[in-house]
Design an enzyme around this catalytic site. Structure first.
Site, PDB file in Angstrom:
ATOM      1  N   ASP A  23      -1.412  -0.870   6.182  1.00  0.00           N
ATOM      2  CA  ASP A  23      -1.486  -0.212   7.493  1.00  0.00           C
ATOM      3  C   ASP A  23      -2.908   0.023   7.971  1.00  0.00           C
ATOM      4  O   ASP A  23      -3.110   0.520   9.088  1.00  0.00           O
ATOM      5  CB  ASP A  23      -0.777   1.154   7.447  1.00  0.00           C
ATOM      6  CG  ASP A  23      -1.607   2.185   6.715  1.00  0.00           C
ATOM      7  OD1 ASP A  23      -1.962   3.206   7.324  1.00  0.00           O
ATOM      8  OD2 ASP A  23      -1.914   1.968   5.517  1.00  0.00           O
TER       9      ASP A  23
ATOM     10  N   ASP B 171      -0.160   5.096   1.268  1.00  0.00           N
ATOM     11  CA  ASP B 171      -0.425   5.955   2.425  1.00  0.00           C
ATOM     12  C   ASP B 171      -0.344   5.173   3.732  1.00  0.00           C
ATOM     13  O   ASP B 171      -1.069   4.190   3.918  1.00  0.00           O
ATOM     14  CB  ASP B 171      -1.831   6.571   2.318  1.00  0.00           C
ATOM     15  CG  ASP B 171      -1.863   7.799   1.423  1.00  0.00           C
ATOM     16  OD1 ASP B 171      -1.228   8.800   1.791  1.00  0.00           O
ATOM     17  OD2 ASP B 171      -2.534   7.758   0.381  1.00  0.00           O
TER      18      ASP B 171
ATOM     19  N   ASP C 285       0.871  -1.161   0.000  1.00  0.00           N
ATOM     20  CA  ASP C 285       0.000   0.000   0.000  1.00  0.00           C
ATOM     21  C   ASP C 285       0.920   1.226   0.000  1.00  0.00           C
ATOM     22  O   ASP C 285       2.142   1.087   0.158  1.00  0.00           O
ATOM     23  CB  ASP C 285      -0.885  -0.040   1.250  1.00  0.00           C
ATOM     24  CG  ASP C 285      -1.722   1.201   1.424  1.00  0.00           C
ATOM     25  OD1 ASP C 285      -2.355   1.630   0.445  1.00  0.00           O
ATOM     26  OD2 ASP C 285      -1.740   1.752   2.542  1.00  0.00           O
TER      27      ASP C 285
END
Length: 254
Positions: free
Chosen positions: A192, A33, A31
């Protein structure tokens, strides 16, 4: 106002840090961000101030808890529906404006997650395939990757908006496997957010969760393989060393 750091003291809730089940390792998916760079505080600040300006929630600023539950890791289509359930077009215009603000801020304040470049070097040294998989708009994704010096690192950029369904559905990660021509049995994911971890798990891959900002207890509900604080976490390097010692990294995969 910046979103505060999360107490990671409960990250040991998970059951271990082995990746031996994906032998040999052929590819790593990330990922962006919160996974490559700690951008949640920038997104939170932009949303908080812009929503306050238009009188959202009676002018009461959104909380970090609201941000984590309703915004972090989600696609702008879904965010627009949450923030403006009765006026989706207005919601989309608002999120577009917010992204423009974010891009201005991120150019000055982007910070890689600790240990990121050490880990990307480990991946490059072993010739593994790699892709960035994100719900972020293309302009944001390409800007962040460029600012982090990773434009030549990734073999592919997969956007949720280019798939039939965005995260938390598995479609973006399944597309990454197809583009890289690798199997889920030999690929792992780094995420995250709950939305992202669910997507990686649903795609059938062990997904390592980073407790960059989101609480460990919340991330564990998405069933990650294990959690790490950042890319210098000993748990990650123990797992990678295990793969190396067992000859379970497919060098020269690219």
């Amino acid at each position: 106002m910046a979103i505060s750091s999360v107490d990671n003291s409960h990250a040991s809730l998970d059951s271990g840090g082995s990746l031996s089940q994906i032998a040999p390792l052929e590819a790593v998916l990330f990922d962006i961000d919160g996974t490559l760079c700690d951008t949640d505080p920038l997104h939170y600040s932009a949303f908080r101030e812009m929503l306050k300006e238009i009188g959202f929630n009676g002018g009461v600023p959104i909380t970090e808890e609201f941000f984590i539950a309703n915004i972090a890791g989600k696609h702008n289509e879904d965010i627009a529906s949450v923030l403006f359930p009765n006026d989706h077009e207005r919601g989309l215009k608002f999120t577009d404006d917010k992204e423009a603000v974010f891009r201005r801020i991120v150019k000055e304040k982007i910070e890689p997650v600790k240990g990121l470049h050490k880990f990307t070097k480990w991946i490059e040294d072993r010739g593994l395939k790699r892709a960035a998989v994100t719900n972020a708009p293309r302009e944001n994704a390409e800007l962040m990757i460029s600012l982090l010096g990773l434009s030549d690192f990734f073999h592919a950029l997969i956007l949720g908006s280019d798939c039939e369904r965005v995260k938390p559905f598995p479609d973006p990660y399944l597309k990454a496997l197809e583009v890289l021509k690798v199997s889920k049995e030999h690929t792992c994911v780094f995420e995250d957010s709950v939305s992202g971890i669910k997507a990686g798990v649903a795609a059938g891959m062990p997904t390592i969760g980073l407790t960059t900002r989101n609480p460990a207890e919340l991330l564990m509900q998405a069933k990650p393989a294990f959690l790490i604080k950042d890319y210098e976490d000993p748990k990650l390097w123990t797992a990678l060393d295990e793969l190396d010692k067992m000859g379970k990294v497919k060098t020269g995969a690219e």
